[in-house]
Design a protein around this motif. Structure first.
Motif, short mmCIF file in Angstrom:
data_model
loop_
_atom_site.label_atom_id
_atom_site.label_comp_id
_atom_site.label_asym_id
_atom_site.label_seq_id
_atom_site.Cartn_x
_atom_site.Cartn_y
_atom_site.Cartn_z
N GLU A 43 0.83 -1.20 0.00
CA GLU A 43 0.00 0.00 0.00
C GLU A 43 0.87 1.26 0.00
OE1 GLU A 43 -3.28 0.12 -0.35
OE2 GLU A 43 -3.25 -2.07 -0.53
N SER A 66 -5.19 7.19 -0.13
CA SER A 66 -5.66 7.04 -1.51
C SER A 66 -4.64 7.62 -2.48
CB SER A 66 -7.02 7.71 -1.70
OG SER A 66 -6.94 9.10 -1.38
N ALA A 104 -6.32 0.41 3.28
CA ALA A 104 -5.23 1.26 2.78
C ALA A 104 -5.03 2.41 3.73
CB ALA A 104 -5.52 1.76 1.38
N THR A 143 -1.11 7.51 -7.08
CA THR A 143 -2.26 6.73 -6.63
C THR A 143 -1.96 5.26 -6.90
OG1 THR A 143 -3.47 6.73 -8.74
CG2 THR A 143 -3.74 8.67 -7.31
N LYS A 144 -2.92 4.41 -6.66
CA LYS A 144 -2.72 2.98 -6.94
C LYS A 144 -2.57 2.72 -8.43
CE LYS A 144 -3.02 -0.23 -4.54
NZ LYS A 144 -1.99 -1.07 -3.90
N ASP A 145 -3.08 3.63 -9.25
CA ASP A 145 -3.07 3.41 -10.70
C ASP A 145 -2.14 4.34 -11.46
OD1 ASP A 145 -5.14 1.36 -10.73
OD2 ASP A 145 -6.53 2.97 -10.22
N ARG A 193 0.63 0.53 -12.55
CA ARG A 193 0.31 -0.90 -12.51
C ARG A 193 0.98 -1.64 -13.68
NH1 ARG A 193 -3.65 -2.55 -8.99
NH2 ARG A 193 -5.00 -0.94 -8.10
#
Length: 333
Positions: free
Chosen positions: A175, A218, A215, A237-239, A272
């Motif tokens: 995370e 964000s 998480a 971010t995660k993406d 990713r």
């Protein structure tokens, strides 16, 4: 923590962190400034200072110790026997990489010395240990050699925490976290509340460790040279990852090579699918760029110059410190 009865002590390896240059160090009850003119100390010397303190005070109540190491850092100069691999290289670039790895191994030994001492003194089982770094190092992955951008090889640093009985030994997380989460995590672990009216930018990671939340953040923010003209702010971010530039940036990064970034032309990567950050998708993802820039705006606002209310300072000493910061790569003209 001092108000909670903790002894606070720090040992640092760079003159730029002396209390006359870096006021936050004055908050520690015990600190040891480096002699004027000594730019850095080697890692084992820091570990030996810690060992001497442990031997005298380690079993006398609660304490907080911060150890600042400067290895590995340019200029790479590993001590024997950690320098042997570099001598076997004929390429200057390969030798530089090997010298860096030599300093990494030396650093590992220096930290290991502290861990061994805690174990020997029967303190490790009741000590929270945190290991992290302020930046990584580039070796030409994006032309850059050093740490002057926010590419992954620069800002993706380790954050290792151990606390027997509180943090599971095999716990791992991918995370998003920040170094600013360290202090809230320490206070949460020790069940210490902040004074009324005090807020911190980070958040405790203990809910993430316990599995209470999926998480911690964000998004996270990083910056490079944010107090200079060549400000580069980054949101992840995660993406997605957006590297935004408010000024044109150009500096030498090799023989006949330059790193260039143009104001108003950000870099956008799909983290990713493209961990190596090789494919800039900003021209094709204008909506994503705009959304991420909106996240960054409040952080840019905080970087606006404020009136200087500090007392007059010694110009001669300031010029000397500026030269040292330039030598270490923290200031570029």
């Amino acid at each position: 923590l001092r108000q909670q009865g903790y002894s606070t002590v720090e040992f640092h390896a760079a003159e730029i962190l002396n209390t006359d240059h870096y006021p936050p160090m004055r908050e520690f009850q015990q600190t040891m400034d480096m002699p004027q003119g000594m730019v850095r100390l080697r890692g084992m010397e820091i570990s030996l200072r810690a060992r001497r303190w442990f031997q005298e005070h380690g079993d006398q109540g609660n304490w907080l110790m911060m150890l600042h190491y400067f290895d590995p850092h340019d200029p790479y100069d590993p001590l024997p026997p950690y320098d042997e691999a570099a001598f076997q290289e004929t390429s200057l670039e390969a030798a530089g990489w090997k010298r860096y790895l030599g300093e990494v191994r030396y650093m590992d030994a220096a930290v290991g010395h502290v861990i061994s001492m805690l174990k020997k003194m029967d303190l490790l089982h009741k000590t929270m240990v945190i290991f992290t770094a302020d930046h990584g190092e580039g070796f030409g992955e994006h032309c850059v050699r050093g740490h002057d951008t926010t590419h992954r090889e620069i800002i993706h640093v380790p954050l290792i925490m151990t606390m027997p009985g509180r943090i599971p030994a095999r716990f791992r997380s991918s995370e998003l976290v920040m170094n600013m989460d360290i202090m809230p995590t320490i206070l949460d672990m020790l069940q210490v509340s902040l004074p009324e009216g005090i807020k911190m930018a980070g958040t405790s990671l203990m809910p993430l460790v316990r599995g209470d939340v999926p998480a911690a953040h964000s998004f996270v923010i990083s910056g490079s040279n944010t107090i200079q003209e060549t400000a580069m702010m980054t949101v992840i971010t995660k993406d997605w990852k957006l590297m935004d530039h408010r000024h044109n940036i150009e500096f030498d990064c090799g023989i006949d090579q330059k790193y260039r970034a143009r104001a108003g032309a950000p870099n956008l990567y799909n983290v990713r699918r493209d961990l190596g950050e090789q494919h800039n998708l900003a021209p094709k993802q204008a909506k994503v760029v705009q959304q991420l820039k909106e996240i960054l705006q409040p952080y840019y606002d905080k970087q606006r110059p404020q009136p200087d209310t500090r007392p007059p300072h010694d110009d001669k000493r300031s010029r000397a410190m500026k030269k040292k910061l330039e030598a270490l790569g923290y200031i570029q003209e």
